[in-house]
Each structure stands twice: as structure tokens, then as C-alpha cells.
Design a protein around this motif. Sequence first.
Motif, mmCIF file in Angstrom:
data_model
loop_
_atom_site.group_PDB
_atom_site.id
_atom_site.type_symbol
_atom_site.label_atom_id
_atom_site.label_comp_id
_atom_site.label_asym_id
_atom_site.label_seq_id
_atom_site.Cartn_x
_atom_site.Cartn_y
_atom_site.Cartn_z
ATOM 1 N N ASP A 1 0.840 -1.211 0.000
ATOM 2 C CA ASP A 1 0.000 0.000 0.000
ATOM 3 C C ASP A 1 0.868 1.251 0.000
ATOM 4 O OD1 ASP A 1 -2.339 -1.421 -0.033
ATOM 5 O OD2 ASP A 1 -2.653 -1.362 2.142
ATOM 6 N N LYS B 1 0.883 4.221 -2.825
ATOM 7 C CA LYS B 1 0.647 5.628 -2.489
ATOM 8 C C LYS B 1 1.846 6.500 -2.864
ATOM 9 C CE LYS B 1 -2.574 4.639 1.270
ATOM 10 N NZ LYS B 1 -2.783 4.651 2.741
ATOM 11 N N THR C 1 1.987 9.713 -5.432
ATOM 12 C CA THR C 1 2.385 11.039 -4.959
ATOM 13 C C THR C 1 3.536 11.610 -5.772
ATOM 14 O OG1 THR C 1 1.702 10.492 -2.699
ATOM 15 C CG2 THR C 1 3.233 12.343 -2.966
#
Length: 493
Positions: A153, A157, A161
Motif C-alpha cells: 500500500d 501511495k 504522490t
Amino acid sequence: MPKANNLELQGGTYHVRMDIPKDVREAFGGRRILSLSLKTGSREEAMFRRLPILHAWKSQIKVIREGKLLGDGWQEDIVQTLEGLDAITQGQKRALVGETAPPLPDVDPTLKAKLMSSPRFMEAVRMLVGDHLKDGIGGKVQIQDELNRGLKDMLQKRLGTEYKLTVQQGQELETLVKDPASYKARSPITKARLASFRTYRLEHHVALKTINQQESKLLNLSEHLQTTGSKLDFDSVSAWLQGMKLSSKTKQQYLLAGNQFWQWSMQHEPQWRQTFKGHVNPFEKHTLPSLKGKAKLDAKRKAFTIEEVGTLYKAAKEQNLGALPDLILLGGYTGARIEELCQLRKEHLITVDGVTMFDIVDSKTVAGIRSVPVHPKLTALVDRLAKASKDGYLVPTDSNNKYGIRSDALSKAFGRLKTAMGFDRTRVFHSIRATFVTSLVRADVPDRLIRELAGHETGTVTFDTYSQGSSPKQKLAAIKKLPTLLNANRTQL
């Protein structure tokens, strides 16, 4: 400043030029202008040749402006990382039951310090460990599984970003994180990489036609890799070649395109170098079937006889095929290639030591740049062509394709003519060049002089490097030994 249509004439040669926008100049090493010679003094040809170069430059600027994008092959990088995490997790699980597990990889000290200093991270670890340790071995196994999911995860992410993901990339990333095994290998020969390859070759003056033809072959291979899910290696290239019903000579051209792309990528593409580090060139050492003996002789291009050249001229004249009959005569008495003849301009008629000559200033080889005397039987024809010229070229033609090739339509017209007259695929316009050389050989013209007239290297340092070549009068004497093309010279030129 770039001129109208991004063209600028410098010393008789057109250049394509474009101002680099201020916001992307840093990516171009601080340069303000992009400029590239189009290798032509014809504005009409330059207008065609500038288009793909401008397109490549604008595409490059667009990519730079779109921000930090995932590079080619990002899926494989992600899958390798995910598979590495799974391998670590499985190893730790085996260690829990007493099996030998591979050592854990070193952790980046900076990242470790950052995580240890994060209260949220430490609290998450405490809760995770506290919840499962009480469950013995089963709980410890669950800890490893949850750590695995948590790291995946975090990876997802972080990519979201740090990079500007498209909707499709976001969806693909989510699928890969859930199931790395769902990934189907994609071709590393991407359109973006091919665009960079194209720009590089244009800057190094590779012919646009060659670039387009080889790019088409590489796209064919890329499609094969994507369809089959194969990796780029010797076996996949071999299977690709076997699946094409082409001659060995044509397949060799496919291998040449792949080999040149591979070498460029290894030199100029860091990601490619990393991916294929230690790999052998998959386009080398392929054994292709070759013709031998009589089959090879039968497939070889053959010269026309003197009588056949005269017959072709007469047929082209009777059928009123435009400039084709003149072109056949020019080829018969000069031995020049068809495009060399179509590129001749009035200013290429020069007189040296009292001999009028065709000055062939551009050719497919260095040796091809040469001067060939105007045969006496061509004098009237050449005078007529020069006086009638409306654009400076001796041979009139409406053909001027995107590569600036003027002989295209005339070459096709010759192909239709010779086929209608019963000649097979081994006879082409280039066969007239073979007729020219054969005639000089049979007239006992020295080999070295024949090579000079045909635009071939002699293969010796003495003549290719040091000699200034035969004199115009020596060349004219050799040309005069050519036999008459039947009664073609008696026909009104």
C-alpha cells in the motif's frame, strides 16, 4: 530567429529551426534553438523534410512539460519489487517454522530513521504486533502477511504522490499490487523510445526513408512481443522471423533494424541498459536459409542486352511515357542510378578540360559522388532537356514523394513497361547499369576506370585514398567505347 515555416537557407542548404520555449530550455542543456540541416537546396523538398523533425521536437517538449512521468517498462519494475516483497514474506514464514530463510535485504538507513521517527508508524507497528503475538505461530504468520500488504500500500501511495499517473496507469498499478502474477510482459520497444531513436537518427542525417522503414519493422516486432507475451531475447526474435513468409534477404533487413535499435538503446537509454544488463544482443547470430548454386543465380538481378535496352527505349517512346525514354537513354550511356539521374540539374552540367560532364553531387555512397562524361550520342538530348527545364532539373517529373525522391513515378512506370514486355523480376531499371558495366568490360576498359565511372570503390588504398582519378579525357575515351543502343540514336531526340 527561425524564418517562415521554420526554414532558414544557409550557404545554399535549408535548415529546419525552432525556438526552444523558455520553460523547457533547461531540459535541452540551456540551448535556445534547435537546428538541423535538411541536406537540400530545394525549398519544396525542405518543406516535406522538416515535418517529421518538427513533430519529434514538439513531442519531446510536450513530454517534458507534462511533468515527472513513469518511464517505459515501469510495470516490470513494479512487478519485480512486488515479487521481491512476496519472496521476503515467504522466507520469514519459513523461518517461523524452523526452515532456513534467505537473509533480509539491507534497509536504507535514511528511510529507517524516517520511519522510526514517525509516531504514526511506530503506533501502527505496536498495534499490529500486540494484536497478533498472543496467537503464537499463527499470529506471527499474520504479522508477516499484514506487513506485506502494508508495504505494498505504501508503494502504491508513494508512486501516486511522486508521479503523475494517468487514469489507466492508476488502475493498472492497483491491479498489479493486488495480483503481480496478472502482469503480461509488454514490449520494451515503445513508441516513446522509438520517437527518441528517430530524433537521434535525424540529427545524424540518416535518410528519412530508412528511418521509417526500420521503424515499421521494429513496430512489427513490438506487436509480436505484446501479442505473445514474450520477452525480448534470441528465442522470441527467432520465432518472430520464422512466422514471416519473407525472403532471407528481407529478414536480414529486419535483423539490421533491430540490431541498430539495440545498440542505440544500450548507449543512450539508462533504463534499457539496466533492464538488459548482461544480456546478449538478441538480433545477432541468427542463421537464415540462403540460396545456393543455380537457385541463387536464377534469383540474381540480370543485365539487359544492348538490344533489349534499345527495345525498351522504343516502346517507351511509342507509348508516350513522358520522360521515361529519355531516362532509359541517359541510364544506358552513363550507368547512373535512376535517382542520380533524376536529381541532375542544369548546373550539374560542367565542362572540365574541354569535356562536358554530368556532375553527380549526391549518391548512396561516397564513391558514387563523381563526374561522368556526356556521351556524344546524348549531346542533343541533354541540350533539349536543359532548354526545356522549368524547375532546373534535367529530367521532368511530377513525382516528389515525402522523402524527396523524384524518380518514384518513373521507376514504377518502367516496372510496368518491362513487365508488359515479358521481363521478369530479375530485370529492373538498375539492370541498365549492369548493361553499362558489362559493355565497358567487354570493350577492355580498365577495371579501375570502370569503377570510377560507375561510382564504386576500387578497394585499394592507392586509388581510393591517394589517387585523384582518371582525367575527363580518359573517361570520355572509355565512354565512347560503349556500343550504340540499336537505332535509338537515329530517333528524333
